[in-house]
Scaffold this motif. Structure first.
Motif, short mmCIF file in Angstrom:
data_model
loop_
_atom_site.label_atom_id
_atom_site.label_comp_id
_atom_site.label_asym_id
_atom_site.label_seq_id
_atom_site.Cartn_x
_atom_site.Cartn_y
_atom_site.Cartn_z
N ILE A 172 -23.78 -17.14 -1.56
CA ILE A 172 -23.10 -16.76 -2.85
C ILE A 172 -21.69 -16.01 -2.45
N ALA A 173 -20.62 -16.19 -2.83
CA ALA A 173 -19.58 -15.43 -2.69
C ALA A 173 -19.60 -14.07 -3.82
N PHE A 174 -19.05 -13.04 -3.25
CA PHE A 174 -19.08 -11.89 -4.40
C PHE A 174 -18.14 -11.01 -4.14
N ASP A 175 -17.49 -10.51 -5.23
CA ASP A 175 -16.37 -9.54 -4.87
C ASP A 175 -16.73 -8.19 -5.94
N ALA A 176 -17.20 -7.45 -5.27
CA ALA A 176 -17.58 -5.95 -6.13
C ALA A 176 -16.44 -5.38 -6.70
N GLU A 177 -15.12 -5.65 -6.32
CA GLU A 177 -14.13 -5.11 -6.83
C GLU A 177 -13.46 -5.64 -8.21
N LEU A 178 -14.20 -6.75 -8.77
CA LEU A 178 -13.76 -7.26 -9.86
C LEU A 178 -13.94 -6.40 -11.03
N PRO A 179 -13.05 -6.13 -11.70
CA PRO A 179 -13.27 -4.85 -12.89
C PRO A 179 -14.09 -4.86 -13.89
N GLU A 180 -14.80 -6.27 -14.26
CA GLU A 180 -15.90 -6.31 -14.99
C GLU A 180 -17.25 -6.00 -14.04
N TYR A 181 -17.49 -6.51 -13.13
CA TYR A 181 -18.45 -5.90 -12.19
C TYR A 181 -18.59 -4.46 -12.08
N LYS A 182 -17.36 -3.62 -11.75
CA LYS A 182 -17.11 -2.48 -11.68
C LYS A 182 -17.76 -1.84 -12.77
N LYS A 183 -17.44 -2.31 -14.11
CA LYS A 183 -17.86 -1.67 -15.42
C LYS A 183 -19.24 -1.56 -15.58
N ILE A 184 -20.05 -2.58 -14.79
CA ILE A 184 -21.52 -2.69 -15.09
C ILE A 184 -22.12 -1.27 -14.21
N LEU A 185 -21.56 -1.11 -13.08
CA LEU A 185 -21.82 0.24 -12.47
C LEU A 185 -21.54 1.41 -13.40
N GLU A 186 -20.55 1.45 -13.87
CA GLU A 186 -20.16 2.43 -14.53
C GLU A 186 -21.04 2.93 -15.52
N MET A 187 -21.22 1.67 -16.60
CA MET A 187 -22.17 1.76 -17.75
C MET A 187 -23.40 2.20 -17.58
N MET A 188 -23.78 1.64 -16.36
CA MET A 188 -25.20 2.14 -15.97
C MET A 188 -25.61 3.31 -15.28
N GLY A 189 -24.62 3.86 -14.92
CA GLY A 189 -24.56 5.30 -14.23
C GLY A 189 -25.73 5.56 -13.26
N GLU A 190 -26.55 6.52 -13.05
CA GLU A 190 -27.53 6.35 -12.07
C GLU A 190 -28.32 5.22 -12.10
N HIS A 191 -28.41 4.48 -13.03
CA HIS A 191 -29.44 3.51 -13.21
C HIS A 191 -28.91 2.11 -12.43
N GLY A 192 -27.59 2.26 -12.13
CA GLY A 192 -26.94 1.01 -11.73
C GLY A 192 -26.93 0.83 -10.19
N SER A 193 -26.80 -0.30 -9.78
CA SER A 193 -26.83 -0.60 -8.13
C SER A 193 -25.96 -1.91 -7.89
N VAL A 194 -25.67 -1.96 -6.72
CA VAL A 194 -24.92 -3.21 -6.19
C VAL A 194 -25.85 -4.43 -6.52
N ASP A 195 -26.98 -4.47 -6.32
CA ASP A 195 -27.86 -5.47 -6.62
C ASP A 195 -28.00 -5.71 -8.13
N LEU A 196 -27.93 -4.81 -8.85
CA LEU A 196 -27.77 -5.13 -10.32
C LEU A 196 -26.82 -5.80 -10.73
N VAL A 197 -25.45 -5.89 -10.00
CA VAL A 197 -24.42 -6.58 -10.23
C VAL A 197 -24.58 -7.84 -9.49
N LYS A 198 -25.15 -7.82 -8.44
CA LYS A 198 -25.23 -9.11 -8.04
C LYS A 198 -26.09 -10.13 -8.67
N ALA A 199 -27.10 -9.44 -9.44
CA ALA A 199 -28.04 -10.21 -10.50
C ALA A 199 -26.87 -10.85 -11.49
N GLN A 200 -25.81 -10.16 -12.03
CA GLN A 200 -25.12 -10.67 -12.92
C GLN A 200 -24.36 -11.99 -12.14
#
Length: 285
Positions: A172-200
């Motif tokens: 599966i292709a994945f672009d971690a720099e997409l703004p909405e994916y980056k927002k997930i990490l920002e919103m989750m703070g210390e509870h966020g992870s790249v794998d959480l974004v990949k689940a989205q």
């Protein structure tokens, strides 16, 4: 003369009444300009795929989904699909659409959302009554959880071939720099992870895959999804454009504001068409 005066009074009364009317929602384009429902319908109908972004508990969004679908069905051959039904429940959905099982059996066999009966059943029943294909597009949630908890997309490699048929093809292709994916990490703070974004992302990729796979030439595919999955022309739309950049896509989003007479700057640019709902409108749950 007397008749003219009476007519003028009646017209003035109507105008005053209209002035007092308080709409529950207003439609805007991505730049914040008000648009009519008929103009939106005309534009939606000229595309290949409509991504209808909702707030899951918005009664206005659910009502408009059905109205838009009815109106577009008069202009185009439709295929419908939804985030709210997972791909491994397609057989159960097909059985219901074909009349092989009733609503009670469908409720039992499929993992339907708690608000299915009020918010999504009208769409599925419209498809059933009009013999329209309805596609279960979302990844089974257990596989999104696997991505989040067990090491990203690589965890999906251990699935059987049947299980892999219910998700977007690997890798599966994945672009971690997409703004909405980056927002997930920002919103989750210390509870966020790249794998959480990949689940989205696996949800977005899978929905895009099944939309593209089931769109037929000359038809209009209307897909119902949470607005976050297509806001700012990312998410599902990003994956659709990777699959086929020649098709014509259009998006809607649903937002809530205290004052809907003007679209806030925060909501501009979220979609081609933005349904701005008064925040005092009662939700479905």
């Amino acid at each position: 003369m007397k008749k003219i005066s009476i007519l003028l009074i009646a017209v003035l009364g109507l105008l005053v009444s209209m002035g007092k009317h308080k709409p529950a929602y207003i439609l805007y384009n991505k730049n914040g300009k008000k648009v009519s429902y008929s103009k939106m319908i005309k534009d939606l109908g000229s595309n290949d795929v409509v991504l209808f972004g909702e707030l899951h508990n918005s009664a206005i969004a659910h009502w408009l989904q059905l109205e838009v679908t009815k109106d577009l069905s008069e202009k185009r051959d439709l295929v419908l699909g939804a985030e709210m039904i997972e791909a491994d429940n397609q057989d159960e959905l097909n059985d219901y659409l074909a009349g092989r099982v009733d609503q009670k059996a469908f409720d039992t066999l499929a993992r339907l959302w708690s608000n299915y009966a009020t918010d999504y059943a009208p769409l599925v029943d419209f498809a059933k009554e009009n013999q329209i294909n309805f596609i279960a597009t979302n990844v089974p949630r257990r596989y999104a959880r696997l991505v989040h908890k067990n090491g990203g997309f690589e965890a999906l490699e251990s699935l059987t071939e049947e299980e892999k048929s219910w998700i977007a093809p690997l890798p599966i292709a994945f672009d971690a720099e997409l703004p909405e994916y980056k927002k997930i990490l920002e919103m989750m703070g210390e509870h966020g992870s790249v794998d959480l974004v990949k689940a989205q992302a696996v949800k977005d990729a899978t929905m895009a895959y099944f939309i593209d796979k089931n769109h037929t030439d000359g038809s209009l595919f209307i897909h119902y999804n949470g607005a976050f999955h297509s806001n700012y022309f990312e998410g599902i739309l990003w994956y659709l454009q990777q699959l086929n950049s020649t098709k014509k896509y259009v998006t809607t989003s649903t937002v809530q504001q205290e004052d809907i007479s003007k679209l806030s700057s925060d909501n501009k640019g979220k979609a081609d068409y933005i349904i701005c709902v008064d925040e005092d409108v009662t939700g479905t749950y």
